[in-house]
Write a protein that holds these residues in place. Sequence first.
Motif, PDB file in Angstrom:
ATOM      1  N   VAL A 485      52.600 -32.719  50.057  1.00 13.21           N
ATOM      2  CA  VAL A 485      53.299 -33.257  48.645  1.00 13.21           C
ATOM      3  C   VAL A 485      54.113 -34.655  49.316  1.00 13.21           C
ATOM      4  O   VAL A 485      54.786 -34.267  50.408  1.00 13.21           O
ATOM      5  CB  VAL A 485      54.105 -32.455  48.280  1.00 13.21           C
ATOM      6  CG1 VAL A 485      55.344 -31.959  48.761  1.00 13.21           C
ATOM      7  CG2 VAL A 485      54.717 -32.921  46.650  1.00 13.21           C
ATOM      8  N   ASP A 486      54.117 -35.600  48.493  1.00  9.86           N
ATOM      9  CA  ASP A 486      54.678 -36.795  48.873  1.00  9.86           C
ATOM     10  C   ASP A 486      56.263 -36.640  48.386  1.00  9.86           C
ATOM     11  O   ASP A 486      56.602 -35.878  47.448  1.00  9.86           O
ATOM     12  CB  ASP A 486      54.332 -38.057  47.785  1.00  9.86           C
ATOM     13  CG  ASP A 486      53.157 -38.379  48.677  1.00  9.86           C
ATOM     14  OD1 ASP A 486      52.603 -38.149  49.633  1.00  9.86           O
ATOM     15  OD2 ASP A 486      52.080 -38.967  47.854  1.00  9.86           O
ATOM     16  N   GLU A 489      57.412 -37.347  44.802  1.00 11.07           N
ATOM     17  CA  GLU A 489      57.482 -36.078  43.974  1.00 11.07           C
ATOM     18  C   GLU A 489      58.521 -35.240  43.805  1.00 11.07           C
ATOM     19  O   GLU A 489      58.417 -34.303  42.831  1.00 11.07           O
ATOM     20  CB  GLU A 489      55.891 -35.510  44.209  1.00 11.07           C
ATOM     21  CG  GLU A 489      54.836 -36.564  43.930  1.00 11.07           C
ATOM     22  CD  GLU A 489      53.551 -35.696  44.173  1.00 11.07           C
ATOM     23  OE1 GLU A 489      53.590 -34.746  44.236  1.00 11.07           O
ATOM     24  OE2 GLU A 489      52.457 -36.507  44.065  1.00 11.07           O
ATOM     25  N   SER A 491      61.477 -35.660  43.382  1.00  7.32           N
ATOM     26  CA  SER A 491      62.380 -35.804  42.345  1.00  7.32           C
ATOM     27  C   SER A 491      62.339 -35.327  41.236  1.00  7.32           C
ATOM     28  O   SER A 491      63.141 -34.924  40.250  1.00  7.32           O
ATOM     29  CB  SER A 491      62.510 -37.473  41.987  1.00  7.32           C
ATOM     30  OG  SER A 491      61.170 -37.986  41.571  1.00  7.32           O
ATOM     31  N   ASP A 492      61.034 -34.574  40.855  1.00  8.17           N
ATOM     32  CA  ASP A 492      60.636 -33.935  39.741  1.00  8.17           C
ATOM     33  C   ASP A 492      61.524 -32.625  39.863  1.00  8.17           C
ATOM     34  O   ASP A 492      61.548 -31.629  40.973  1.00  8.17           O
ATOM     35  CB  ASP A 492      59.249 -33.657  39.600  1.00  8.17           C
ATOM     36  CG  ASP A 492      58.661 -33.006  38.406  1.00  8.17           C
ATOM     37  OD1 ASP A 492      59.627 -32.039  37.875  1.00  8.17           O
ATOM     38  OD2 ASP A 492      57.514 -33.316  37.879  1.00  8.17           O
ATOM     39  N   ILE A 495      59.204 -29.345  40.886  1.00  9.08           N
ATOM     40  CA  ILE A 495      58.746 -29.392  42.061  1.00  9.08           C
ATOM     41  C   ILE A 495      59.848 -29.161  43.049  1.00  9.08           C
ATOM     42  O   ILE A 495      59.820 -28.571  44.354  1.00  9.08           O
ATOM     43  CB  ILE A 495      57.962 -30.526  42.518  1.00  9.08           C
ATOM     44  CG1 ILE A 495      56.835 -30.830  41.523  1.00  9.08           C
ATOM     45  CG2 ILE A 495      57.532 -30.712  43.975  1.00  9.08           C
ATOM     46  CD1 ILE A 495      55.823 -31.846  41.778  1.00  9.08           C
ATOM     47  N   SER A 496      61.151 -29.859  42.681  1.00  7.04           N
ATOM     48  CA  SER A 496      62.133 -29.616  43.606  1.00  7.04           C
ATOM     49  C   SER A 496      62.590 -28.306  43.853  1.00  7.04           C
ATOM     50  O   SER A 496      63.519 -27.949  44.787  1.00  7.04           O
ATOM     51  CB  SER A 496      63.560 -30.526  43.061  1.00  7.04           C
ATOM     52  OG  SER A 496      63.761 -30.007  41.870  1.00  7.04           O
TER      53      SER A 496
END
Length: 544
Positions: A485-486, A489, A491-492, A495-496
């Motif tokens: 994962v980059d 991403e 910052s979402d 996902i965090s």
Amino acid sequence: AASASSAVPCADAGPCLACLHNDTATMALARDRSASGDSISGGVDELSPSSVREWLSKTHPKQLALLDRFEMELRLGRLSTSSTAGARGAAAALGSSDPNSDVASAALSSSSSPSSAAVTGGTSGRDRRLVTVRTLELLRTIIGATRWKTGAQLMALLRGLGRELQAAGGYREPAIGNVVRRVMCAVRDEVMAGDAQQAVGGSQDKKGGDMGAIDELSDSFSALKGPSGTGGPAPSAGGKLSLSSMLWAHPQHVVSNKQSARHGGHVRSGSHGASDSARTLRSGDSFASTGASVGGGGAADDDQILYPPVFYASRPDLRQTIMEAIQEIMSDLEDLHKNINDQATSHIHAGEVVLTYARSKTIELFLKSAAKKRKFQVVVCEGAPHYGGHAMAKSLAESGIDTIVMNDATTFAAMARVNKVLLPAHAVLANGGLIAPSGSHMVALAAKHNSVPVVTITGMFKLCPMYPHEGQDTLNDLVSPSSVVDYAEMSDKTISDVEFINPVHDYIPPQLVNLFITNIGAFQPSYIYRLLAEYYHADDWSFE
């Protein structure tokens, strides 16, 4: 062996078995060591596994510089195939050039200069076989240029080098530690072989044959005392040899009063309070696990490994024999792929569907060798997140092999059509288990469910004397999840909150592996313990 009448008495009440075993050699060794002042223990120039770096800095700074440069590459991951950056770099390099070109082979065969081969870098170092060759070159350079005199000093040097390389990152590449253990086993074999030749020659000169040596040994046993004097049982009645007395004839089974006093203990007949240094040896114990010190310095600390007396004798010819042994190991590595590929047609048959995972040079050459005489199909799992299977499939297709690339998630669905699975190896463990690229465990489980044989193609230099006490964490490494994962991403908010785990390897238990194809033949996982005994000595499994 000297007779009892001519035995030189020890400091205690009676002669010890080590002196009776080789009285003349022991006296000569004592004179040499007292004259030269050399000792494996004691003094400011002590050569022990923990002081190898200090010893090299004082006496061999050039060799220390080579060791430092090699360790620096290990710490930076340039010699490891297990880092994310290394995997990406390898995939890029393999995608832009022919992986089967003669560049790697030329690099292997052209490493004529030990110093340059031991320190040069480059992407070719990510080939695990070339990393092993470079380690051998480093060992050959240090062993050939340093001033050691006895087998015990050489063993201390090698054990210390093993510790240094392990601490610098060699745990990521088990093959580095394996080749050090292989050289240590070669040293043990050469020292003991030289001692056996001298013993045979001496006994034939004195008595004219083996029977004379046995009679002489029998005479020496008649003068020995019981457990209170030697730590071993008394010989049978009449002074004749028995099975028990012959078993206890080995020096490592003996603890004399002098040796017990050196460790601060006392040997008491029939007492349960005898010190640990005077304990009897079980059949499964090794020599280094005892507290007895026979023929050499009496240090009782964990850093001082104890060897039989012959290891403390000066051997001018030992350096040359060890160099020849190292060259033999290097020759085995050079012929590794050829010996494995010669077995290809015995395991790959016409019309089969073979599944493999990610990229492996050994498996790639194995399949190409089989394709010269067989027509078959290869299914390659892409091996996310590094996608080494793409480069693997491209190379196989260019060689005329019918190749299919599929997503890792479709492995279970396609397994019913597969005839056999070929998996690469990062390390082969002592219990017959396998350390393979991450995702291989899923493939092995799918093969087990569909009764598809799993075959591992590997070289014997990956045989590692380690048991998987940590399960999936054995020889594993967790790397950055950036390949999954980059960071942008993250910052979402959704996902965090996710914890990303990106392991490098999988542990595959032996019940999921059917066969190991190596450069010396094919073996089942249950036979691995026998190979360990042939390649490594039990006392050298750990560098600690």
